[in-house]
Every structure is written in C-alpha cells, then in structure tokens.
Motif scaffolding. Structure first.
Motif, PDB file in Angstrom:
ATOM      1  N   ALA A 111       0.837  -1.205   0.000  1.00  0.00           N
ATOM      2  CA  ALA A 111       0.000   0.000   0.000  1.00  0.00           C
ATOM      3  C   ALA A 111       0.870   1.254   0.000  1.00  0.00           C
ATOM      4  O   ALA A 111       0.552   2.248  -0.671  1.00  0.00           O
ATOM      5  N   GLY A 112       1.980   1.211   0.735  1.00  0.00           N
ATOM      6  CA  GLY A 112       2.912   2.341   0.758  1.00  0.00           C
ATOM      7  C   GLY A 112       3.546   2.587  -0.596  1.00  0.00           C
ATOM      8  O   GLY A 112       3.688   3.730  -1.035  1.00  0.00           O
ATOM      9  N   LYS A 113       3.918   1.502  -1.275  1.00  0.00           N
ATOM     10  CA  LYS A 113       4.509   1.640  -2.607  1.00  0.00           C
ATOM     11  C   LYS A 113       3.506   2.234  -3.590  1.00  0.00           C
ATOM     12  O   LYS A 113       3.853   3.079  -4.413  1.00  0.00           O
ATOM     13  N   GLU A 114       2.259   1.791  -3.495  1.00  0.00           N
ATOM     14  CA  GLU A 114       1.217   2.314  -4.383  1.00  0.00           C
ATOM     15  C   GLU A 114       0.976   3.799  -4.112  1.00  0.00           C
ATOM     16  O   GLU A 114       0.885   4.607  -5.042  1.00  0.00           O
ATOM     17  N   ALA A 115       0.892   4.178  -2.833  1.00  0.00           N
ATOM     18  CA  ALA A 115       0.671   5.580  -2.476  1.00  0.00           C
ATOM     19  C   ALA A 115       1.848   6.447  -2.907  1.00  0.00           C
ATOM     20  O   ALA A 115       1.662   7.580  -3.363  1.00  0.00           O
ATOM     21  N   MET A 156       7.116  30.418 -10.759  1.00  0.00           N
ATOM     22  CA  MET A 156       6.176  29.302 -10.854  1.00  0.00           C
ATOM     23  C   MET A 156       6.711  28.250 -11.825  1.00  0.00           C
ATOM     24  O   MET A 156       6.675  27.047 -11.539  1.00  0.00           O
ATOM     25  N   HIS A 157       7.233  28.701 -12.965  1.00  0.00           N
ATOM     26  CA  HIS A 157       7.817  27.787 -13.955  1.00  0.00           C
ATOM     27  C   HIS A 157       8.978  27.010 -13.338  1.00  0.00           C
ATOM     28  O   HIS A 157       9.065  25.786 -13.474  1.00  0.00           O
ATOM     29  N   ASP A 158       9.869  27.728 -12.650  1.00  0.00           N
ATOM     30  CA  ASP A 158      11.051  27.086 -12.076  1.00  0.00           C
ATOM     31  C   ASP A 158      10.681  26.076 -10.995  1.00  0.00           C
ATOM     32  O   ASP A 158      11.252  24.991 -10.924  1.00  0.00           O
ATOM     33  N   GLU A 159       9.707  26.415 -10.146  1.00  0.00           N
ATOM     34  CA  GLU A 159       9.276  25.470  -9.116  1.00  0.00           C
ATOM     35  C   GLU A 159       8.637  24.238  -9.764  1.00  0.00           C
ATOM     36  O   GLU A 159       8.864  23.108  -9.324  1.00  0.00           O
ATOM     37  N   GLY A 160       7.856  24.457 -10.803  1.00  0.00           N
ATOM     38  CA  GLY A 160       7.256  23.324 -11.517  1.00  0.00           C
ATOM     39  C   GLY A 160       8.314  22.421 -12.124  1.00  0.00           C
ATOM     40  O   GLY A 160       8.201  21.196 -12.101  1.00  0.00           O
ATOM     41  N   LYS A 161       9.343  23.046 -12.673  1.00  0.00           N
ATOM     42  CA  LYS A 161      10.438  22.274 -13.273  1.00  0.00           C
ATOM     43  C   LYS A 161      11.126  21.413 -12.215  1.00  0.00           C
ATOM     44  O   LYS A 161      11.393  20.227 -12.441  1.00  0.00           O
ATOM     45  N   VAL A 162      11.372  22.001 -11.057  1.00  0.00           N
ATOM     46  CA  VAL A 162      12.019  21.267  -9.970  1.00  0.00           C
ATOM     47  C   VAL A 162      11.117  20.126  -9.493  1.00  0.00           C
ATOM     48  O   VAL A 162      11.575  19.004  -9.264  1.00  0.00           O
ATOM     49  N   ARG A 163       9.818  20.401  -9.357  1.00  0.00           N
ATOM     50  CA  ARG A 163       8.881  19.372  -8.911  1.00  0.00           C
ATOM     51  C   ARG A 163       8.857  18.212  -9.918  1.00  0.00           C
ATOM     52  O   ARG A 163       8.914  17.046  -9.554  1.00  0.00           O
ATOM     53  N   GLN A 164       8.800  18.552 -11.207  1.00  0.00           N
ATOM     54  CA  GLN A 164       8.764  17.521 -12.250  1.00  0.00           C
ATOM     55  C   GLN A 164      10.062  16.715 -12.249  1.00  0.00           C
ATOM     56  O   GLN A 164      10.040  15.486 -12.250  1.00  0.00           O
ATOM     57  N   ARG A 165      11.197  17.402 -12.262  1.00  0.00           N
ATOM     58  CA  ARG A 165      12.493  16.706 -12.304  1.00  0.00           C
ATOM     59  C   ARG A 165      12.720  15.866 -11.047  1.00  0.00           C
ATOM     60  O   ARG A 165      13.299  14.781 -11.112  1.00  0.00           O
ATOM     61  N   GLY A 166      12.287  16.383  -9.882  1.00  0.00           N
ATOM     62  CA  GLY A 166      12.434  15.616  -8.643  1.00  0.00           C
ATOM     63  C   GLY A 166      11.629  14.326  -8.685  1.00  0.00           C
ATOM     64  O   GLY A 166      12.102  13.274  -8.281  1.00  0.00           O
ATOM     65  N   ALA A 167      10.395  14.423  -9.185  1.00  0.00           N
ATOM     66  CA  ALA A 167       9.557  13.220  -9.304  1.00  0.00           C
ATOM     67  C   ALA A 167      10.171  12.255 -10.306  1.00  0.00           C
ATOM     68  O   ALA A 167      10.185  11.039 -10.080  1.00  0.00           O
ATOM     69  N   GLU A 168      10.687  12.785 -11.427  1.00  0.00           N
ATOM     70  CA  GLU A 168      11.318  11.919 -12.424  1.00  0.00           C
ATOM     71  C   GLU A 168      12.540  11.213 -11.832  1.00  0.00           C
ATOM     72  O   GLU A 168      12.744  10.022 -12.093  1.00  0.00           O
ATOM     73  N   ALA A 169      13.322  11.942 -11.048  1.00  0.00           N
ATOM     74  CA  ALA A 169      14.506  11.336 -10.431  1.00  0.00           C
ATOM     75  C   ALA A 169      14.106  10.228  -9.466  1.00  0.00           C
ATOM     76  O   ALA A 169      14.714   9.146  -9.449  1.00  0.00           O
ATOM     77  N   ASP A 170      13.064  10.468  -8.662  1.00  0.00           N
ATOM     78  CA  ASP A 170      12.582   9.432  -7.742  1.00  0.00           C
ATOM     79  C   ASP A 170      12.035   8.229  -8.480  1.00  0.00           C
ATOM     80  O   ASP A 170      12.275   7.095  -8.075  1.00  0.00           O
ATOM     81  N   MET A 171      11.291   8.469  -9.562  1.00  0.00           N
ATOM     82  CA  MET A 171      10.735   7.353 -10.326  1.00  0.00           C
ATOM     83  C   MET A 171      11.855   6.539 -10.961  1.00  0.00           C
ATOM     84  O   MET A 171      11.797   5.302 -10.969  1.00  0.00           O
ATOM     85  N   ALA A 172      12.877   7.215 -11.468  1.00  0.00           N
ATOM     86  CA  ALA A 172      13.998   6.497 -12.087  1.00  0.00           C
ATOM     87  C   ALA A 172      14.756   5.697 -11.021  1.00  0.00           C
ATOM     88  O   ALA A 172      15.162   4.566 -11.283  1.00  0.00           O
ATOM     89  N   LYS A 173      14.912   6.273  -9.841  1.00  0.00           N
ATOM     90  CA  LYS A 173      15.609   5.586  -8.750  1.00  0.00           C
ATOM     91  C   LYS A 173      14.828   4.339  -8.328  1.00  0.00           C
ATOM     92  O   LYS A 173      15.403   3.281  -8.149  1.00  0.00           O
ATOM     93  N   LYS A 174      13.524   4.474  -8.173  1.00  0.00           N
ATOM     94  CA  LYS A 174      12.691   3.331  -7.774  1.00  0.00           C
ATOM     95  C   LYS A 174      12.630   2.279  -8.880  1.00  0.00           C
ATOM     96  O   LYS A 174      12.540   1.101  -8.609  1.00  0.00           O
ATOM     97  N   GLY A 175      12.654   2.744 -10.140  1.00  0.00           N
ATOM     98  CA  GLY A 175      12.609   1.817 -11.266  1.00  0.00           C
ATOM     99  C   GLY A 175      13.871   0.987 -11.374  1.00  0.00           C
ATOM    100  O   GLY A 175      13.856  -0.122 -11.881  1.00  0.00           O
ATOM    101  N   GLY A 176      14.989   1.512 -10.854  1.00  0.00           N
ATOM    102  CA  GLY A 176      16.261   0.814 -10.931  1.00  0.00           C
ATOM    103  C   GLY A 176      16.453  -0.205  -9.828  1.00  0.00           C
ATOM    104  O   GLY A 176      17.417  -0.949  -9.817  1.00  0.00           O
ATOM    105  N   GLN A 177      15.519  -0.262  -8.870  1.00  0.00           N
ATOM    106  CA  GLN A 177      15.691  -1.207  -7.757  1.00  0.00           C
ATOM    107  C   GLN A 177      15.306  -2.600  -8.155  1.00  0.00           C
ATOM    108  O   GLN A 177      14.531  -2.887  -8.966  1.00  0.00           O
TER     109      GLN A 177
END
Length: 177
Positions: A111-115, A156-177
């Motif tokens: 459930a934690g992984k899904e959330a 606003m653009h810069d914060e959005g960019k950081v939010r998007q890139r941060g999520a992408e980095a986390d997804m890539a990190k989790k995908g590599g496990q």
C-alpha cells in the motif's frame, strides 16, 4: 529567459544556432565561424544537461542552477513510512513465525509503494502544469512589460520544473531497484 536560468528551450536555440554557424563556416571555409559554432553547440549541450539537474534532500527537490525548490506531495512521506513499517512487520513476522503479522506487513508495504507512486505521478503532473502555466503567464507579463509579474510566473515555472524533475529522479531511482 533570464541570465543564469538554464533552459531546455534555450539549449535547442543554441543548438540550432550552432548548426547553422557550422554549415555557414563549412560553406565559406571560415574557421572563426566554425569555432563559434562549436562553442554554441557545447553551450547547448551544457544547458541541456543543466536543465535536467535536480538535487533531492529528503522531501525537497532543488535546482542548483536557479535555486528553485519544491516540496514533495505529503502523501509521499506517509507512503515511505508505510513501506518502512510494513517491511519491519514482515521481517518480525518472518523471524517469530507469525504469518498474520508477516502478511499485514506485506500488505502495508505494498500500500505504501502504491501511495508513493501516486504521489510521484501527482508531483510530476503538477510540475508539468506549473511549468506550462508559468511559461504562458511569463509571456503575457513580458508583452505588457510587467517585470514583477514576469518574475512571479518565472518562479512558478522554475518550481514546476524542480517538482517535475524531482519526481522523475525518484521514479527512475525506484525503477532501478
């Protein structure tokens, strides 16, 4: 674009400029134009790489180029906690031979992984939306000449960019496990 604000769009502009200069230098045999083309192409490559750089510190992501930061969706922290507690329950259940505790741990971890995945997607989507809205708002403010409003939209653009890139980095990190 502001000075020091690396941008994927600016990297494309510099790349096109460099390619045009390279063609002109090759056609005319002008080595200075060819050298300028190489410099613009290198600049484009550096800007593109910098625009995809995001540092993660706990639940925050930051762009070292602009200083913009974004906090992860709170559900991601809760999800991480659920994964940790679930894994612990599973390990203890295995260790003491309690199948019910082990199963509860497996379910809580899942459930934690899904959330967490849902939170990452939410952050990614919000980042894309903020980048688009910031870009459009910034253009409108630039047309009217309102520099303060333009900066608000750029932030606003810069914060959005950081939010998007941060999520992408986390997804890539989790995908590599």
């Amino acid at each position: 674009m502001s000075d020091g604000n690396s941008s994927t769009l600016q990297s494309y502009v510099d790349q096109a400029t460099g390619m045009a200069q390279r063609a002109m230098g090759a056609a005319t045999g002008d080595s200075a134009t060819h050298n300028q083309a190489d410099a613009n192409l290198q600049k484009a490559e550096n800007e593109h790489a910098a625009s995809h750089t995001t540092a993660k510190v706990g639940p925050f992501a930051a762009d070292p180029n602009t200083g913009a930061t974004a906090k992860d969706d709170p559900s991601r922290s809760n999800a991480s906690w659920d994964q940790t507690v679930g894994s612990t329950k599973e390990a203890v259940g295995n260790m003491i031979g309690n199948e019910s505790l082990r199963r509860a741990g497996v379910e809580q971890n899942a459930a934690g992984k899904e959330a967490e995945a849902k939170g990452q997607l939410k952050d990614w989507g919000q980042g894309i939306a903020d980048r688009a809205q910031g870009t459009v708002g910034g253009i409108q403010a630039a047309v009217t000449g309102d520099r303060e409003e333009e900066q608000k939209w750029r932030d606003m653009h810069d914060e959005g960019k950081v939010r998007q890139r941060g999520a992408e980095a986390d997804m890539a990190k989790k995908g590599g496990q």
